[in-house]
Each structure stands twice: as structure tokens, then as C-alpha cells.
Design a protein around this motif. Structure first.
Motif, mmCIF file in Angstrom:
data_model
loop_
_atom_site.group_PDB
_atom_site.id
_atom_site.type_symbol
_atom_site.label_atom_id
_atom_site.label_comp_id
_atom_site.label_asym_id
_atom_site.label_seq_id
_atom_site.Cartn_x
_atom_site.Cartn_y
_atom_site.Cartn_z
ATOM 1 N N LYS A 31 19.850 0.489 1.260
ATOM 2 C CA LYS A 31 20.965 0.132 2.123
ATOM 3 C C LYS A 31 21.004 -1.374 2.365
ATOM 4 C CE LYS A 31 22.340 4.397 3.196
ATOM 5 N NZ LYS A 31 23.698 4.911 2.917
ATOM 6 N N ILE A 33 20.967 -4.172 4.852
ATOM 7 C CA ILE A 33 20.564 -4.281 6.261
ATOM 8 C C ILE A 33 20.779 -5.683 6.821
ATOM 9 C CG2 ILE A 33 18.869 -2.429 5.965
ATOM 10 C CD1 ILE A 33 16.708 -4.653 6.342
ATOM 11 N N GLY A 377 29.656 5.305 2.973
ATOM 12 C CA GLY A 377 28.696 4.282 2.590
ATOM 13 C C GLY A 377 28.982 3.590 1.283
ATOM 14 N N GLY A 384 24.774 -1.465 6.521
ATOM 15 C CA GLY A 384 24.756 -0.010 6.615
ATOM 16 C C GLY A 384 25.297 0.695 5.394
#
Length: 444
Positions: A31, A33, A377, A384
Motif C-alpha cells: 500500500k 503509506i 484501492g 491507502g
């Protein structure tokens, strides 16, 4: 929790929805971040993207990988790697060319397991709408199909029949109830079959005859019918590989009326015209066919006007024996363009020619697919979200050859085409799935 990141991509020109900004991107556990001017945390891997562009991993909503049953045509292993080489990190596989076609739960489960084992990037599967399977749609929706695909004209495969009018309207009512989307190959079966039969009976078998047998009016008639049914049923529609400005205008009118519809075209309709079928032969055969140069230019203008929602490849490969018939009968050759690797590169070529903002390219190839098909996503570079990136040089040219085209079969309409850009690396969930420096490449 450790501050060590798995990956930092530094100094890249990041393509965000609101423009291009030079930023560092920090990744952990697949992911994003962190996004900042500078990220100085320790990282297992650092990728210096100085002077390069970082696009969100592209999403191809329209490919044919043909498993199970026709892996010799392509397959998830070769097909997914080919897409990765083009900057793609997700794809939607169409339901028709596998054996069995993805028209019931068992077929979906079989295909899904194969894709999980073999694909190097993320996959999604279309279900099919065909005569006799409306009762299967609910189970397919529950299993996770991204939507349903139907043909108004013949599909070319006996395993996947075109819908009749009753199946189409009843299926659309059920798909609306299931809160899914119907993707349509929109050409009138009545018109195309009638004209094709006439041409074959008269032994008129040339490229010009093929174009005449699939006229723009056949596309427009099918689009109009489907939009009328959508107005009655409330079914969301997605028109695939639209090839004519007249059909786009029909869809634009429907949008103004409030009908829930999106439209896709493919790079081959934007870069090539009917001349390619005349000169290159069956590698340029597809349906709908490549149009005349005047229509191609009109499609380019519609693209510049942002009238298309999604750009997809319709990668539809086959063994060369099916593309190179022993007779001079273009009708007997398999119809499909092999070239899924080159969609993003094609759009970037058009950027340079027509001054299209880079973020619009990212919309067509990443953000809009996620919005239309509700993919969590995916689709943009943001904290995120999945760490899906295509790292692009807009200065390094690429010429298509059998050495740098990674589909199972190397014959392609795009062979020898020179793109003014190059995919250098592709990351899927923070992992490198393609690295140009580790494979043989050629330049213009």
C-alpha cells in the motif's frame, strides 16, 4: 512497528488526478503509506525516478486470455506479463473465448482459480449473458464478476451465442436488479449477417468487402436499441470498442437524457484506419472494423474533447494460422487485434501529438475504470491505495518487435510501430512485475 518501508520511489513526476507533481512515494505491505516532497525513512528498495513519470497502474477492462480451453491462443501467464510490460496492473478478462465460457458459477470458479495461480497482476472476470442463462446471473454476481458481457452480433464462437431481443431486455432487467453493468458488443446481427452472406455468395472477399459488410449503421442501430432497452429497464450499460463518431453521438445524447452509460474505444481505432487492413491483412481484422481515415480523425477529435470514458485494448489474440487463411478470403480469418501491451503507450503518443493533459490519460486508463466498476484501492496514486505504478519515460522511444512484445503469439498490427515513449518498470502492490532493464528491447 518498524519505520522501515518496503519501497520508496524518489524524484518522480507523479501523475495525480489534479495534475503532475514531483514527489516521493513510500510503500509498505503493498500500500501507499506516504507521499511527500522528500521521504527519508529507510527502505528495503529505493527506485530513483528522476526525470520519469509515475502513472497509476493502468487497468484494461477488455482482454481475451482464453483460458481454460484455448490457452494456445494466449493464457493468463503470458497475457498478464504482456500487460505488465505495458504499464498495466489489473485487467478484466472477457467471458467468451474460454471453454467453457463464463456463463455459470462453475465456469467462473474454474477460470478464477486458473487466474489466481497464473496471473502476475490483479485480475477481474466478466460474466456472460447468453440465451438461456438469465437464472445464472445472480450466482455469478454473488461470486464477484465485475459485470456481464453480451453480443448483439455473432461472437465468432459457438460456445457464446449472441443475445436475441428477449434475452437482452430480460437480462438487462435482471442485471439492473443485481446492481451490475452490462457490457455490449454493439453491431446489428441482422445487418452484418445479411451483408456478409451477400458478399460471400458473390465471392467478394476483400478487405473493402469486409468493411462494407460491417457498416457504421450496424453499430449505430445496435447502440440505439440497447439504449432504448436501458431506458426501459434501468440497466447500466458500457459500450465496448466503439468505432464510429455516429455511435458516440448516440451515446452522448443518452448521457444528456440521464441514461447510465459509458463508452470505450481502443487504440487501434485511433492510430489505424481501414488502410491497415488493406495493406497488413488479417492482423488488422477486428469487429467492428477499422474505419476510413475521415472517421479515424473524427474519433481523435472526440478523444481530445474527452468524449470517451475508458480506453481499453480488446486484446484478442489467436494462433497465426487462424489469422493467415490459405485463401484470399478475409472473412475466414479470425477477427481480433493482438496488442494489449500498447494501450498506454498509444495514449501517450497521442498526448504528444494533441497536447492532452497526462492526468486525462490516467483517467481513461485507471481512474475511470475504478469509478465505473467500483474497484477498491485502485486507479490513482493516493495514501491507502494499492502501490500500483507504471514508470514511464516520455523521451525513450520504443519500436514494436517480436523481441519486446510479450504475448504468446508475436504477430500484431502494432509490429514496427514506433512509440515516442517507453514503459521502464511496472509495480503491482509494491512488487516489480516488469523491468525493462532485464529484458531485451529495441528502440526506433
Amino acid at each position: 512497528m518498524s519505520n522501515q518501508l518496503d519501497l520508496v520511489i524518489k524524484n518522480g513526476k507523479v501523475v495525480f488526478p489534479d495534475g503532475v507533481k514531483t514527489k516521493d512515494i513510500g510503500v509498505k505491505a503493498g500500500k501507499i503509506i506516504a507521499i511527500d516532497d522528500q521521504i527519508n525513512l529507510p527502505a528495503t528498495q529505493v527506485d530513483d525516478a528522476q526525470g520519469l513519470y509515475i502513472f497509476p497502474g493502468a487497468i484494461d477492462v477488455h482482454v481475451h486470455f482464453n483460458e481454460p480451453g484455448r490457452e494456445d491462443w494466449e493464457g493468463f501467464t503470458t497475457g498478464s506479463y504482456m500487460l505488465a510490460a505495458g504499464g498495466y496492473t489489473s485487467y478484466f478478462d472477457m467471458p467468451l473465448n474460454g471453454i467453457p465460457s463464463t456463463t455459470n458459477l462453475r465456469a467462473f470458479q474454474e477460470k478464477n482459480e486458473l487466474a489466481k495461480k497464473k496471473s502476475v497482476i490483479d485480475h477481474y472476470l466478466w460474466g456472460g449473458l447468453v440465451p438461456g442463462n438469465i437464472e445464472d446471473l445472480s450466482n455469478l454476481a454473488s461470486a464477484g464478476v465485475v459485470g456481464f458481457k453480451a453480443f448483439i452480433s455473432d461472437s465468432g464462437n459457438e460456445e457464446f451465442s449472441a443475445v436475441d431481443d428477449d434475452t437482452l431486455i430480460q437480462g438487462m432487467k435482471e442485471i439492473a436488479r443485481l446492481d451490475k453493468i452490462l457490457a455490449l458488443h454493439a453491431e446489428s446481427r441482422t445487418i452484418t449477417n445479411f451483408l456478409t452472406a451477400e458478399k460471400i455468395a458473390q465471392q467478394k472477399l476483400s478487405a473493402d468487402d469486409y468493411l462494407a459488410a460491417r457498416p457504421i449503421v450496424a453499430e449505430v442501430e445496435a447502440v440505439h436499441k440497447a439504449l432504448t432497452y436501458a431506458e426501459v429497464t434501468g440497466c447500466p450499460l458500457h459500450f465496448v470498442h466503439i468505432s464510429s463518431p455516429q455511435a458516440v453521438e448516440k451515446i452522448r445524447e443518452a448521457k444528456r437524457k440521464g441514461i447510465d452509460v459509458t463508452v470505450e474505444t481502443c487504440p487501434h481505432y485511433l492510430l489505424y484506419s481501414h488502410l491497415a487492413l488493406q495493406t497488413k491483412g488479417a492482423v488488422a481484422k477486428c469487429s467492428p472494423p477499422l474505419r476510413l481515415e475521415k472517421e479515424r480523425k473524427q474519433l481523435i477529435q472526440l478523444l481530445c474533447d474527452n468524449e470517451f470514458d475508458i480506453i481499453a485494448s480488446d486484446h484478442s489474440p489467436a494462433p497465426f494460422a487462424l489469422k493467415d487463411p490459405v485463401t484470399h478470403n478475409i472473412f475466414s480469418a479470425w477477427g481480433g487485434i493482438s496488442g494489449g501491451q500498447f494501450t498506454l503507450l498509444s495514449m501517450l503518443e497521442l498526448v504528444k501529438k494533441h497536447n492532452i493533459p497526462l492526468e486525462i490519460i490516467a483517467d481513461w486508463t485507471a481512474l475511470n475504470p475504478t469509478k465505473r466498476f467500483s474497484l477498491d484501492g485502485k486507479g490513482k496514486i493516493d495514501i491507502g491505495y494499492d502501490a500500483d505504478f507504471a514508470i514511464i519515460s516520455l523521451d525513450k522511444e520504443t519500436i514494436v518487435s517480436p523481441y519486446n512484445y510479450y504475448a504468446k503469439h508475436k504477430h500484431s498490427l502494432y509490429e514496427d510501430h514506433c512509440f515516442p515513449c517507453s514503459v521502464l518498470r511496472t509495480y503491482n502492490r509494491g512488487n516489480v512485475v516488469f523491468d525493462e532493464s532485464k529484458v531485451r528491447t529495441t528502440s526506433c
